[in-house]
Design a protein around this motif. Structure first.
Motif, PDB file in Angstrom:
ATOM      1  N   ILE A 282      10.013  27.955  57.793  1.00  0.00           N
ATOM      2  CA  ILE A 282       9.273  26.623  57.871  1.00  0.00           C
ATOM      3  C   ILE A 282      10.149  25.398  58.054  1.00  0.00           C
ATOM      4  CG2 ILE A 282       8.978  26.382  54.648  1.00  0.00           C
ATOM      5  CD1 ILE A 282       6.089  25.713  55.334  1.00  0.00           C
ATOM      6  N   GLN A 283       9.569  24.282  58.698  1.00  0.00           N
ATOM      7  CA  GLN A 283      10.443  23.114  59.040  1.00  0.00           C
ATOM      8  C   GLN A 283      10.396  22.232  57.411  1.00  0.00           C
ATOM      9  OE1 GLN A 283      10.350  21.673  62.948  1.00  0.00           O
ATOM     10  NE2 GLN A 283       8.887  22.304  64.127  1.00  0.00           N
ATOM     11  N   PRO A 284      11.399  21.725  58.073  1.00  0.00           N
ATOM     12  CA  PRO A 284      11.179  20.695  56.919  1.00  0.00           C
ATOM     13  C   PRO A 284      11.228  19.195  57.190  1.00  0.00           C
ATOM     14  CG  PRO A 284      13.806  21.282  58.056  1.00  0.00           C
ATOM     15  CD  PRO A 284      12.834  21.496  58.289  1.00  0.00           C
ATOM     16  N   THR A 285      10.427  19.057  57.795  1.00  0.00           N
ATOM     17  CA  THR A 285       9.357  18.259  58.862  1.00  0.00           C
ATOM     18  C   THR A 285       7.979  17.311  58.264  1.00  0.00           C
ATOM     19  OG1 THR A 285       8.331  18.905  59.817  1.00  0.00           O
ATOM     20  CG2 THR A 285      10.542  17.626  61.056  1.00  0.00           C
ATOM     21  N   GLY A 286       8.094  16.395  57.979  1.00  0.00           N
ATOM     22  CA  GLY A 286       6.861  15.319  57.466  1.00  0.00           C
ATOM     23  C   GLY A 286       6.632  15.905  56.176  1.00  0.00           C
TER      24      GLY A 286
ATOM     25  N   THR B  86       1.791  17.518  61.407  1.00  0.00           N
ATOM     26  CA  THR B  86       2.573  16.732  61.320  1.00  0.00           C
ATOM     27  C   THR B  86       2.796  15.966  61.872  1.00  0.00           C
ATOM     28  OG1 THR B  86       3.406  18.490  59.738  1.00  0.00           O
ATOM     29  CG2 THR B  86       5.519  16.892  60.092  1.00  0.00           C
ATOM     30  N   THR B  87       2.838  16.359  62.691  1.00  0.00           N
ATOM     31  CA  THR B  87       3.097  15.207  64.066  1.00  0.00           C
ATOM     32  C   THR B  87       2.345  14.058  64.797  1.00  0.00           C
ATOM     33  OG1 THR B  87       3.660  16.887  66.026  1.00  0.00           O
ATOM     34  CG2 THR B  87       5.458  15.442  64.659  1.00  0.00           C
ATOM     35  N   GLY B  88       0.852  15.314  65.391  1.00  0.00           N
ATOM     36  CA  GLY B  88       0.012  14.783  66.572  1.00  0.00           C
ATOM     37  C   GLY B  88      -1.642  14.396  65.234  1.00  0.00           C
ATOM     38  N   GLY B  89      -1.368  15.100  64.211  1.00  0.00           N
ATOM     39  CA  GLY B  89      -2.737  13.925  63.281  1.00  0.00           C
ATOM     40  C   GLY B  89      -2.718  13.092  63.290  1.00  0.00           C
TER      41      GLY B  89
ATOM     42  N   VAL C  44       2.540  34.230  59.556  1.00  0.00           N
ATOM     43  CA  VAL C  44       2.091  32.163  60.080  1.00  0.00           C
ATOM     44  C   VAL C  44       0.626  31.493  60.434  1.00  0.00           C
ATOM     45  CG1 VAL C  44       4.603  32.285  62.117  1.00  0.00           C
ATOM     46  CG2 VAL C  44       2.390  33.970  62.652  1.00  0.00           C
ATOM     47  N   GLY C  45       0.574  30.651  61.355  1.00  0.00           N
ATOM     48  CA  GLY C  45      -0.296  30.059  61.602  1.00  0.00           C
ATOM     49  C   GLY C  45      -0.648  30.444  63.292  1.00  0.00           C
ATOM     50  N   GLU C  46      -2.627  30.329  63.168  1.00  0.00           N
ATOM     51  CA  GLU C  46      -2.238  30.871  64.385  1.00  0.00           C
ATOM     52  C   GLU C  46      -1.633  30.232  65.756  1.00  0.00           C
ATOM     53  OE1 GLU C  46      -5.472  33.171  65.268  1.00  0.00           O
ATOM     54  OE2 GLU C  46      -4.078  32.005  67.949  1.00  0.00           O
ATOM     55  N   ASP C  47      -1.147  28.689  65.681  1.00  0.00           N
ATOM     56  CA  ASP C  47      -0.980  28.317  66.330  1.00  0.00           C
ATOM     57  C   ASP C  47       0.935  28.892  66.321  1.00  0.00           C
ATOM     58  OD1 ASP C  47       0.475  27.193  63.904  1.00  0.00           O
ATOM     59  OD2 ASP C  47       1.142  25.538  64.614  1.00  0.00           O
ATOM     60  N   GLN C  48       1.030  29.294  66.052  1.00  0.00           N
ATOM     61  CA  GLN C  48       2.240  29.978  66.263  1.00  0.00           C
ATOM     62  C   GLN C  48       2.196  31.801  66.764  1.00  0.00           C
ATOM     63  OE1 GLN C  48       5.722  28.924  66.065  1.00  0.00           O
ATOM     64  NE2 GLN C  48       4.252  27.261  64.869  1.00  0.00           N
ATOM     65  N   ARG C  49       1.367  31.672  67.400  1.00  0.00           N
ATOM     66  CA  ARG C  49       1.073  33.616  68.314  1.00  0.00           C
ATOM     67  C   ARG C  49       1.762  33.597  69.621  1.00  0.00           C
ATOM     68  NH1 ARG C  49      -3.465  36.229  68.168  1.00  0.00           N
ATOM     69  NH2 ARG C  49      -4.561  35.484  66.466  1.00  0.00           N
TER      70      ARG C  49
ATOM     71  N   VAL D  56      -8.745  34.195  57.604  1.00  0.00           N
ATOM     72  CA  VAL D  56      -9.564  32.913  57.393  1.00  0.00           C
ATOM     73  C   VAL D  56      -8.286  31.951  57.016  1.00  0.00           C
ATOM     74  CG1 VAL D  56     -10.831  31.495  56.131  1.00  0.00           C
ATOM     75  CG2 VAL D  56     -11.723  34.367  56.120  1.00  0.00           C
ATOM     76  N   GLY D  57      -9.012  30.973  57.900  1.00  0.00           N
ATOM     77  CA  GLY D  57      -7.509  29.404  57.888  1.00  0.00           C
ATOM     78  C   GLY D  57      -6.530  29.913  58.809  1.00  0.00           C
ATOM     79  N   ALA D  58      -6.386  29.976  58.981  1.00  0.00           N
ATOM     80  CA  ALA D  58      -5.837  30.355  60.337  1.00  0.00           C
ATOM     81  C   ALA D  58      -4.739  29.330  61.708  1.00  0.00           C
ATOM     82  CB  ALA D  58      -5.753  31.511  61.500  1.00  0.00           C
ATOM     83  N   ARG D  59      -5.972  28.339  61.376  1.00  0.00           N
ATOM     84  CA  ARG D  59      -6.214  26.803  62.358  1.00  0.00           C
ATOM     85  C   ARG D  59      -7.137  25.920  61.761  1.00  0.00           C
ATOM     86  NH1 ARG D  59      -3.571  25.608  66.762  1.00  0.00           N
ATOM     87  NH2 ARG D  59      -5.464  24.272  68.322  1.00  0.00           N
ATOM     88  N   ILE D  60      -6.293  24.793  60.541  1.00  0.00           N
ATOM     89  CA  ILE D  60      -7.536  24.299  59.486  1.00  0.00           C
ATOM     90  C   ILE D  60      -7.155  22.478  60.687  1.00  0.00           C
ATOM     91  CG2 ILE D  60      -6.854  22.681  57.895  1.00  0.00           C
ATOM     92  CD1 ILE D  60      -8.306  25.788  57.181  1.00  0.00           C
ATOM     93  N   MET D  61      -8.038  22.049  60.923  1.00  0.00           N
ATOM     94  CA  MET D  61      -7.966  21.096  61.555  1.00  0.00           C
ATOM     95  C   MET D  61      -8.515  19.953  61.338  1.00  0.00           C
ATOM     96  SD  MET D  61      -8.419  23.495  63.894  1.00  0.00           S
ATOM     97  CE  MET D  61      -8.688  22.795  65.772  1.00  0.00           C
TER      98      MET D  61
HETATM   99  N1  AQP Z   1      -3.534  23.671  60.677  1.00  0.00           N
HETATM  100  C1  AQP Z   1      -2.520  24.800  60.371  1.00  0.00           C
HETATM  101  N2  AQP Z   1      -3.213  25.442  60.334  1.00  0.00           N
HETATM  102  C2  AQP Z   1      -3.276  26.961  60.133  1.00  0.00           C
HETATM  103  N3  AQP Z   1      -1.550  26.701  59.096  1.00  0.00           N
HETATM  104  C3  AQP Z   1      -0.604  26.305  59.837  1.00  0.00           C
HETATM  105  N4  AQP Z   1       0.427  25.560  60.466  1.00  0.00           N
HETATM  106  C4  AQP Z   1       0.982  24.366  60.575  1.00  0.00           C
HETATM  107  N5  AQP Z   1      -0.190  24.172  61.256  1.00  0.00           N
HETATM  108  C5  AQP Z   1      -1.280  24.930  60.362  1.00  0.00           C
HETATM  109  C6  AQP Z   1       1.425  26.781  59.516  1.00  0.00           C
HETATM  110  O1  AQP Z   1       2.329  26.311  58.856  1.00  0.00           O
HETATM  111  C7  AQP Z   1       3.898  26.954  59.207  1.00  0.00           C
HETATM  112  C8  AQP Z   1       4.466  25.091  59.161  1.00  0.00           C
HETATM  113  O2  AQP Z   1       4.546  25.158  60.116  1.00  0.00           O
HETATM  114  P1  AQP Z   1       5.707  23.998  60.350  1.00  0.00           P
HETATM  115  O3  AQP Z   1       7.284  24.509  59.975  1.00  0.00           O
HETATM  116  O4  AQP Z   1       5.551  24.434  62.391  1.00  0.00           O
HETATM  117  O5  AQP Z   1       5.979  22.726  60.061  1.00  0.00           O
HETATM  118  P2  AQP Z   1       5.408  21.587  61.012  1.00  0.00           P
HETATM  119  O6  AQP Z   1       6.001  21.541  62.009  1.00  0.00           O
HETATM  120  O7  AQP Z   1       5.218  20.482  59.567  1.00  0.00           O
HETATM  121  O8  AQP Z   1       3.537  22.357  60.634  1.00  0.00           O
HETATM  122  P3  AQP Z   1       2.950  21.462  61.732  1.00  0.00           P
HETATM  123  O9  AQP Z   1       1.415  20.284  61.020  1.00  0.00           O
HETATM  124  O10 AQP Z   1       2.681  22.946  62.689  1.00  0.00           O
HETATM  125  O11 AQP Z   1       4.075  20.124  62.951  1.00  0.00           O
HETATM  126  P4  AQP Z   1       3.412  20.007  64.889  1.00  0.00           P
HETATM  127  O12 AQP Z   1       2.274  20.081  64.520  1.00  0.00           O
HETATM  128  O13 AQP Z   1       4.049  18.548  64.362  1.00  0.00           O
HETATM  129  O14 AQP Z   1       4.230  21.045  65.202  1.00  0.00           O
HETATM  130  C9  AQP Z   1       3.715  27.614  60.277  1.00  0.00           C
HETATM  131  O15 AQP Z   1       3.415  28.875  60.535  1.00  0.00           O
HETATM  132  C10 AQP Z   1       2.200  26.716  61.274  1.00  0.00           C
HETATM  133  O16 AQP Z   1       1.683  28.333  62.076  1.00  0.00           O
END
Ligand code: AQP
Length: 347
Positions: free
Chosen positions: A7-11, A198-201, A143-148, A182-187
């Motif tokens: 997990i990133q230490p960002t934001g 973290t960065t785009g919302g 991981v969440g869906e965005d990492q597939r 459930v909850g793999a991609r929270i909007m």
């Molecule tokens: N919206 C989300 N719904 C479900 N899971 C999510 N994850 C991220 N956003 C959602 C999951 O969180 C984990 C950590 O993500 P990361 O290390 O990328 O941390 P981050 O950069 O702070 O998260 P963001 O929000 O995804 O940053 P952006 O959009 O700026 O790149 C991961 O397992 C991810 O799937």
């Protein structure tokens, strides 16, 4: 079963991070050997402030501990303390297709968002992520869906390495992703076509783990919905669908359970119920956080102990990988130590 995630230490960590990733980390402690890494080297692939990065790293460590990670039952460490991650990244570059990296969604989205430099690190981000996991021969990655897409690349990299250098053996374990049903991609609450991020919302559309209850209520009650009145998931009801998803994830039930329970409810009452549930869900982590975050030395000690344990596993994988790739001397015993983690940790 070995479980690894980074997990990133960002934001500030948000509800999407919590439901999609952190909650899975906590429960995985019951299912196997959990290894969790705060990936500071990933965080430097976009513009950042060095002093802030260090602070955020402790923030994230404290959030993970407050949420329930137990250093007695898992390994929690900082990526940059274990140099095997960066060495393996370079070695894996030799079995990673450049064109595939250039087509990755995250690379394309983030390179467009960069105002100044699009760094080579941003392109290599998924290879470092592959190295993180493959160094531990992990079976599963929550991981969440965005990492597939990144997980698919990682699996291909492991397979290609095994084919090229494995001599018929699975030297690198091909990991499975674990994406919650459930909850793999929270909007985002204000723009439910985009993921909470973290960065785009938007600030109003993002619930942070450390938000005060009143702030959480305000954000959820002003969530964008639609002109209808039915609490039901549908492609043209993204806002309500997202709130159903959130409540289902928080309660640990299917979406249909929520739809039946609120079939006669008005949007306002439904939003109030989601807000109350989210406040209660995040409360234990928020309440424990301040005390944990106040003690940098204790956090540092946990990370260093974790790095020692992680480095011992990763260095053994690296020895194998180097030998198979013809890098360094054939006689492993005469090779210089790769246990940089121990050197770093002992200062
Ligand atoms: N919206 C989300 N719904 C479900 N899971 C999510 N994850 C991220 N956003 C959602 C999951 O969180 C984990 C950590 O993500 P990361 O290390 O990328 O941390 P981050 O950069 O702070 O998260 P963001 O929000 O995804 O940053 P952006 O959009 O700026 O790149 C991961 O397992 C991810 O799937």
């Amino acid at each position: 079963m070995r479980i690894f995630s980074g997990i990133q230490p960002t934001g500030r960590k948000h509800l999407g991070n919590y439901i999609g990733a952190i909650a899975q980390y906590i429960s995985s402690q019951e299912r196997g050997e959990g290894i969790f890494c705060i990936v500071d080297l990933h965080a430097i692939t976009v513009a950042y402030d060095p002093a802030e990065l260090r602070e955020r790293l402790y923030d994230t460590t404290a959030i993970l501990l407050a949420a329930g990670l137990d250093p007695e039952r898992c390994i929690l460490f900082r990526q940059s303390d274990v140099p095997e991650h960066t060495e393996l990244t370079w070695l894996l570059c030799s079995v990673t297709e450049l064109g595939r990296l250039q087509r990755m969604h995250q690379f394309r989205d983030k390179s467009i968002a960069q105002r100044e430099l699009v760094s080579a690190g941003l392109l290599l981000y998924p290879v470092l992520q592959a190295a993180d996991v493959l160094a531990y021969r992990a079976d599963e990655v929550p991981v969440g869906e965005d990492q597939r897409e990144h997980l698919e690349l990682m699996r291909d990299v492991a397979r290609r390495f095994n084919t090229r250098f494995g001599g018929g053996e699975e030297v690198l374990v091909v990991p499975e992703h674990r994406i919650p049903s459930v909850g793999a991609r929270i909007m985002d609450l204000q723009d439910p076509a985009r993921k909470m991020s973290t960065t785009g919302g938007s600030a109003q559309g993002t619930v942070y783990v450390l938000d005060e209850p009143r702030e959480i209520e305000k954000k959820l009650k002003s969530a964008v919905t639609d002109s209808g009145s039915e609490v039901r998931s549908a492609p043209d009801k993204q806002g309500i669908s997202n709130l159903i998803e959130i409540l289902a994830a928080v309660r640990g039930v299917e979406r249909t359970v929520i739809e039946s329970e609120f079939s006669d409810a008005r949007y306002g009452d439904f939003k109030a119920a989601v807000a109350a549930a989210v406040v209660a869900y995040l409360a234990p982590a928020r309440e424990r956080y301040e005390e944990l975050r106040a003690d940098d030395a204790a956090l540092e000690s946990i990370l260093q102990q974790g790095a020692l344990r992680a480095g011992a596993i990763a260095s053994s994988t690296l020895l194998d990988v180097r030998t198979r790739m013809g890098v360094g001397p054939l006689d492993a015993a005469s090779a210089p130590s790769t246990s940089g983690a121990a050197d770093t940790v002992n200062g």
